[in-house]
Design a protein around this motif. Structure first.
Motif, PDB file in Angstrom:
ATOM      1  N   VAL A 228      38.767  53.670  81.888  1.00 10.75           N
ATOM      2  CA  VAL A 228      39.086  53.257  80.229  1.00 10.75           C
ATOM      3  C   VAL A 228      40.368  54.375  80.821  1.00 10.75           C
ATOM      4  O   VAL A 228      40.445  55.450  80.748  1.00 10.75           O
ATOM      5  CB  VAL A 228      37.610  54.232  79.710  1.00 10.75           C
ATOM      6  CG1 VAL A 228      38.273  54.723  77.913  1.00 10.75           C
ATOM      7  CG2 VAL A 228      36.398  53.262  80.543  1.00 10.75           C
ATOM      8  N   GLY A 229      41.266  53.794  79.590  1.00  9.77           N
ATOM      9  CA  GLY A 229      42.911  54.154  78.821  1.00  9.77           C
ATOM     10  C   GLY A 229      42.665  54.289  77.319  1.00  9.77           C
ATOM     11  O   GLY A 229      41.812  53.804  76.492  1.00  9.77           O
ATOM     12  N   MET A 230      43.507  55.757  77.140  1.00 14.48           N
ATOM     13  CA  MET A 230      42.783  56.047  75.550  1.00 14.48           C
ATOM     14  C   MET A 230      44.556  55.441  75.389  1.00 14.48           C
ATOM     15  O   MET A 230      45.483  56.116  76.284  1.00 14.48           O
ATOM     16  CB  MET A 230      42.427  57.259  75.297  1.00 14.48           C
ATOM     17  CG  MET A 230      41.192  57.698  75.938  1.00 14.48           C
ATOM     18  SD  MET A 230      40.406  58.986  75.165  1.00 14.48           S
ATOM     19  CE  MET A 230      40.497  58.734  73.531  1.00 14.48           C
ATOM     20  N   LEU A 266      50.087  48.277  67.972  1.00 11.17           N
ATOM     21  CA  LEU A 266      50.254  47.435  69.191  1.00 11.17           C
ATOM     22  C   LEU A 266      50.186  48.523  70.340  1.00 11.17           C
ATOM     23  O   LEU A 266      49.776  48.381  71.073  1.00 11.17           O
ATOM     24  CB  LEU A 266      51.040  46.418  69.380  1.00 11.17           C
ATOM     25  CG  LEU A 266      50.957  45.537  68.429  1.00 11.17           C
ATOM     26  CD1 LEU A 266      51.996  44.053  68.570  1.00 11.17           C
ATOM     27  CD2 LEU A 266      49.213  44.576  68.897  1.00 11.17           C
ATOM     28  N   HIS A 267      51.581  49.162  70.066  1.00  8.90           N
ATOM     29  CA  HIS A 267      52.040  50.208  70.552  1.00  8.90           C
ATOM     30  C   HIS A 267      50.329  51.321  71.362  1.00  8.90           C
ATOM     31  O   HIS A 267      50.684  51.700  72.735  1.00  8.90           O
ATOM     32  CB  HIS A 267      52.619  51.586  69.701  1.00  8.90           C
ATOM     33  CG  HIS A 267      53.930  50.652  69.676  1.00  8.90           C
ATOM     34  ND1 HIS A 267      54.827  51.629  68.441  1.00  8.90           N
ATOM     35  CD2 HIS A 267      54.363  49.654  69.813  1.00  8.90           C
ATOM     36  CE1 HIS A 267      56.027  51.122  68.674  1.00  8.90           C
ATOM     37  NE2 HIS A 267      55.693  49.925  69.154  1.00  8.90           N
ATOM     38  N   ALA A 268      49.517  51.464  70.425  1.00  9.45           N
ATOM     39  CA  ALA A 268      48.729  52.191  70.682  1.00  9.45           C
ATOM     40  C   ALA A 268      47.686  52.309  71.837  1.00  9.45           C
ATOM     41  O   ALA A 268      47.093  52.076  72.981  1.00  9.45           O
ATOM     42  CB  ALA A 268      47.219  52.524  69.950  1.00  9.45           C
ATOM     43  N   ILE A 269      47.672  50.534  71.627  1.00  9.31           N
ATOM     44  CA  ILE A 269      46.889  49.763  72.739  1.00  9.31           C
ATOM     45  C   ILE A 269      47.820  49.380  74.158  1.00  9.31           C
ATOM     46  O   ILE A 269      46.894  49.480  75.147  1.00  9.31           O
ATOM     47  CB  ILE A 269      46.597  48.478  71.783  1.00  9.31           C
ATOM     48  CG1 ILE A 269      45.495  48.083  70.878  1.00  9.31           C
ATOM     49  CG2 ILE A 269      45.714  47.189  73.234  1.00  9.31           C
ATOM     50  CD1 ILE A 269      45.901  46.685  69.995  1.00  9.31           C
ATOM     51  N   LEU A 274      47.939  51.237  79.983  1.00 12.33           N
ATOM     52  CA  LEU A 274      49.136  51.796  80.743  1.00 12.33           C
ATOM     53  C   LEU A 274      47.627  52.709  81.538  1.00 12.33           C
ATOM     54  O   LEU A 274      47.797  53.080  82.418  1.00 12.33           O
ATOM     55  CB  LEU A 274      50.392  52.165  80.200  1.00 12.33           C
ATOM     56  CG  LEU A 274      50.618  50.949  79.998  1.00 12.33           C
ATOM     57  CD1 LEU A 274      52.494  51.888  78.741  1.00 12.33           C
ATOM     58  CD2 LEU A 274      51.755  50.363  81.259  1.00 12.33           C
ATOM     59  N   GLY A 275      47.590  53.455  80.629  1.00 11.87           N
ATOM     60  CA  GLY A 275      46.515  54.672  81.068  1.00 11.87           C
ATOM     61  C   GLY A 275      45.143  54.148  81.827  1.00 11.87           C
ATOM     62  O   GLY A 275      44.802  54.718  82.838  1.00 11.87           O
TER      63      GLY A 275
END
Length: 384
Positions: A228-230, A266-269, A274-275
């Motif tokens: 899981v990435g945030m 889109l930046h948050a996703i 990447l996380g």
């Protein structure tokens, strides 16, 4: 030409009509990797295979490029039938010592099968992998069972099929049968060539129906782990008449300030994806100081992050985005945002969630000074 030079020919010109859907089965993904890429990797990584050539269908160049990325290969167009596609591929190769003709829809190719096929060409003009028939066979017409069929001496034929290059090329050029052959061994035998059967492998089953893809996913799922990435992003408002949000141009009294198009969603996703693979953040891949990204489409950032996940064999299972702002209202655009994100990533829309909330007029978003977004991405990757 060195008679021991081995070239693999992947036949990938089919339309996948039996599968339905909008993409031929050879370009669908299994555990995050396109079927054709798995077949290609199995062949190109074998120490005795010197080159790989791919025959594709009309207008499939972009799909092939997307599926194989930066892998080095050659390709050429196929024909109206499998036989015509194989011949076209052989003609494109031009010359070789030996050739392995493989169906792209058989992605799981053990190296031991390739070894057996190449070795068999020392004794005969052709060789195929085959498995014994173990189930009871019966004749059936109209759903009514008839007589049993004797299993002894029967085998299930697989690919790749191996041949001495000049022999199989000549056999295809001289084919004169009234009906289309079901495989290349039939073409070779019609030309009088000896074809040996070597032990095949259950992993080489062809992916034909939806259940085949489900079984392949389940089999590979046993060696994958969930991550899981945030992601979290903020942009301030600036002068303008619209905001870019989830790839859409949304009319508003202000724009969002940022080096790219400042698409906070889109930046948050992107950061969330990447996380999942522990590969930095959006700034490390697309530095704000780099003029190349001034005004850039954030959809490219998102697709880059997704490509890094795919390169590690990852599967994006679900995305959950929350947009935090007082205005503009997200509700009227929510479905279109989901559709755009799904389109950018090639995901079913059911794997994309978009929500919105306010901060009850508290903080910078409550004062309408800007917008924020947070995202959570669930991804499966191979166990390291």
């Amino acid at each position: 030409m060195d008679e021991n030079r081995v070239v693999a020919l992947i036949v990938a010109a089919g339309s996948g009509s039996r599968m339905g859907g909008g993409i031929p089965k050879q370009y669908r993904k299994v555990a995050g990797v396109p079927v054709i890429a798995r077949a290609f990797d199995a062949l190109v990584s074998h120490p005795k295979v010197d080159a790989v050539h791919i025959v594709i269908g009309a207008s499939q160049e972009t799909m092939l490029a997307d599926a194989l990325g930066d892998r080095v290969m050659t390709s050429s167009p196929g024909g109206a039938t499998r036989r015509e596609s194989v011949r076209a591929g052989l003609e494109a190769i031009g010359s070789a010592g030996r050739v392995l003709i493989h169906d792209a829809a058989r992605p799981f190719l053990p190296a031991t099968v390739i070894d057996r096929l190449i070795a068999a060409l020392d004794e005969a003009e052709g060789a195929i992998p085959a498995l014994p028939v173990v189930d009871t066979l019966v004749r059936a017409e109209g759903g009514v069972l008839g007589d049993n069929v004797e299993r002894e001496g029967l085998a299930r034929v697989q690919t790749p099929q191996a041949f001495r290059f000049d022999d199989i090329l000549a056999a295809h050029r001289n084919w004169s049968g009234d009906a289309e052959p079901t495989d290349d061994a039939q073409v070779a035998r019609a030309a009088g060539h000896k074809v040996l059967a070597v032990p095949g492998d259950a992993m080489l089953e062809k992916l034909t129906h939806e259940a085949d893809f489900a079984a392949a996913e389940a089999r590979l799922g046993a060696v994958m782990t969930s991550r899981v990435g945030m992601g979290y992003d903020v942009h301030a408002f600036a002068e303008g008449d619209h905001v870019m949000l989830c790839g859409l141009k949304i009319p508003h009294t202000h724009a969002l300030a940022g080096h790219s198009d400042a698409d906070v969603g889109l930046h948050a996703i992107t950061d969330a994806l990447l996380g999942t693979i522990a590969d930095g953040d959006i700034g490390s891949h697309f530095p704000p100081s780099d003029p190349r990204w001034k005004g850039a489409d954030s959809g490219k950032f998102l697709q880059h992050a997704a490509s890094l996940v795919t390169a590690k064999g990852g599967i994006i299972d679900h995305l959950d985005l929350t947009i935090i702002c007082e205005a503009p209202k997200v509700g009227p655009h929510r479905q279109a945002m989901r559709e755009r994100i799904a389109e950018l990533l090639g995901l079913p829309i059911g794997r994309v969630s978009v929500k919105a909330t306010t901060t009850e007029q508290l903080g910078f978003t409550g004062r309408r000074e800007g917008m924020a977004a947070q995202a959570v991405a669930s991804v499966r990757v191979p166990v390291e």
